[in-house]
Motif scaffolding. Sequence first.
Motif, PDB file in Angstrom:
ATOM      1  N   SER A 168       0.826  -1.200   0.000  1.00 18.58           N
ATOM      2  CA  SER A 168       0.000   0.000   0.000  1.00 18.58           C
ATOM      3  C   SER A 168       0.864   1.255   0.000  1.00 18.58           C
ATOM      4  O   SER A 168       2.090   1.183  -0.001  1.00 18.58           O
ATOM      5  CB  SER A 168      -0.929  -0.004   1.226  1.00 18.58           C
ATOM      6  N   ASN A 169       0.182   2.424   0.030  1.00 13.96           N
ATOM      7  CA  ASN A 169       0.897   3.694   0.151  1.00 13.96           C
ATOM      8  C   ASN A 169       0.488   4.379   1.449  1.00 13.96           C
ATOM      9  O   ASN A 169      -0.209   3.795   2.273  1.00 13.96           O
ATOM     10  CB  ASN A 169       0.634   4.582  -1.078  1.00 13.96           C
ATOM     11  N   LYS A 203      -7.883  -3.843   0.506  1.00 14.72           N
ATOM     12  CA  LYS A 203      -9.165  -3.158   0.281  1.00 14.72           C
ATOM     13  C   LYS A 203     -10.329  -3.735   1.076  1.00 14.72           C
ATOM     14  O   LYS A 203     -11.230  -3.004   1.487  1.00 14.72           O
ATOM     15  CB  LYS A 203      -9.505  -3.189  -1.225  1.00 14.72           C
ATOM     16  N   GLU A 216      -6.254  -5.579  -9.622  1.00 10.10           N
ATOM     17  CA  GLU A 216      -7.128  -5.033  -8.577  1.00 10.10           C
ATOM     18  C   GLU A 216      -7.896  -6.113  -7.805  1.00 10.10           C
ATOM     19  O   GLU A 216      -8.456  -5.831  -6.752  1.00 10.10           O
ATOM     20  CB  GLU A 216      -8.115  -4.032  -9.193  1.00 10.10           C
ATOM     21  N   SER A 238      -1.670   6.524   2.027  1.00 11.53           N
ATOM     22  CA  SER A 238      -3.131   6.667   2.158  1.00 11.53           C
ATOM     23  C   SER A 238      -3.820   5.312   2.292  1.00 11.53           C
ATOM     24  O   SER A 238      -5.050   5.236   2.257  1.00 11.53           O
ATOM     25  CB  SER A 238      -3.685   7.418   0.942  1.00 11.53           C
ATOM     26  N   ASP A 239      -3.027   4.256   2.414  1.00 12.20           N
ATOM     27  CA  ASP A 239      -3.515   2.877   2.503  1.00 12.20           C
ATOM     28  C   ASP A 239      -4.346   2.478   1.283  1.00 12.20           C
ATOM     29  O   ASP A 239      -5.333   1.759   1.387  1.00 12.20           O
ATOM     30  CB  ASP A 239      -4.314   2.628   3.784  1.00 12.20           C
ATOM     31  N   GLU A 240      -3.918   2.941   0.126  1.00 12.00           N
ATOM     32  CA  GLU A 240      -4.504   2.495  -1.135  1.00 12.00           C
ATOM     33  C   GLU A 240      -3.642   1.367  -1.678  1.00 12.00           C
ATOM     34  O   GLU A 240      -2.462   1.255  -1.347  1.00 12.00           O
ATOM     35  CB  GLU A 240      -4.533   3.641  -2.144  1.00 12.00           C
ATOM     36  N   GLN A 256      -8.059  -1.171   7.746  1.00  5.89           N
ATOM     37  CA  GLN A 256      -6.695  -1.043   8.275  1.00  5.89           C
ATOM     38  C   GLN A 256      -6.640  -1.220   9.790  1.00  5.89           C
ATOM     39  O   GLN A 256      -5.717  -1.848  10.313  1.00  5.89           O
ATOM     40  CB  GLN A 256      -6.115   0.322   7.893  1.00  5.89           C
ATOM     41  N   LYS A 299      -1.476   0.682  -3.777  1.00  3.00           N
ATOM     42  CA  LYS A 299      -0.455   1.235  -4.668  1.00  3.00           C
ATOM     43  C   LYS A 299       0.886   1.031  -3.957  1.00  3.00           C
ATOM     44  O   LYS A 299       1.329   1.893  -3.211  1.00  3.00           O
ATOM     45  CB  LYS A 299      -0.712   2.723  -4.947  1.00  3.00           C
TER      46      LYS A 299
END
Length: 443
Positions: A72-73, A158, A149, A75-77, A162, A79
Amino acid sequence: KDGENTAALDQVSGRPLTPTEKSQRSQLIARINEKGFDNVMEEAAYTWFNRFTALRYMEVNGYLPTRIKVFSNESDEFKPEILSQALDVEIEGLDKSYIVDLIDAQDNETLYKYLLIAQCNALNKGLPELFEQIGGWTELLFPRNLLREDSVIARMVKDIPQQDWQDQVQIIGWLYQYYNSEPKDKVFANLKKNIKISKDDIPAATQLFTPDWIVRYMVENSLGRLWAEGHGKIDSADWKYYLEEAQQEESVKAELEKLRAEYAQIKPEQIKFLDPCMGSGHILVYAFDLLMSIYTQQGWSERDAAVSIITKNLYGLDIDRRAYQLAYFSLMMKARQYNRRLLSLSAEGACTPNLANFQDIGRFSTDMLTGEIAQLAGQFENCDTYGSLIDVQEIQGLDEAIDEFHGVIGFNAQQLERMMQLYKILSQRYDVVCTNPPYMGGS
């Protein structure tokens, strides 16, 4: 499964194999011939699921040594930072020129695989029981399309909030129970067809994650009671399920007074706590929390207490290697919560949990063994079926025999070392034994 499993092939599906891939493929075929296709594929699938679960837990809690997130990144996306910051990743053994070539070719799949395997191998030093060195056939079976995805790691990011990963190491046990649900259903469906449960199916059939309130009830009224009777209940401890002593007869009161006098002498580092069927370690993790409150009440720093609890207080056994790995990881992460240097201490051999499993011994032959070593090995025959039900007997002269043993055909020094760890845990006495024993039903 029914393909052309010939080790000498130079290409697969029209694509030429590299020398490394040829070697990996030969290893894979040899393993399939030894263990069977389905078993090897299940082993590979679970190994990667296990590693990905551990990596996700570590990145959310900031425990990865590189401080760069792998799934993740910020922002917890979904990515992965490790991909966008590939040139800044500092992991021993990374080839920066190879990374540049993959970036120039925009080959993100290969780059991500390369970085993830490097990260797993780097964690081998601090968490060797979970992150075994990757190479050979397991690398060949690295999951594909992880950047899609709908991949397993995308869904970990997703689909699971978190906060469910934050300082809740029991999520490891929940995911293991989820992973085991299909094999368990299959075992019980087979029972209805009069197909008996084999020893390989025992873990799937019997392992259940013990609910939190039951764990607390058991630990507070065993370990908590032992401490409270000698030193008084800890004011700061949140013991919701602790039961005060009931009214007792005079003779019982006298016995209790003797016990309390004995318990008053015990120091935190002297308490030995065993879970002989530990599963993913939920009981041990809560015992860790309770011990931490005991240690800090006695003036210990959290950092020193964490190491002492891991190395002196907690002991655990399980029949299943997978469960053992998860219990090991859970305890190490619980201790890491209090000691930032924990993985470094582990790499130095200064912080190793007292946990063991019966599958790790593997298959062995006693034919070439003699004397004390033969007596020891004889006690562990069928140990992968009986587990901690084994009643080990003391063997005079065993230490000297071990010093002189260098392995024989059918039994090596590593097997002896693992057997001795089990022997030690099974043969000593404990202040508290607390467990949720596995069972399959009344009949």
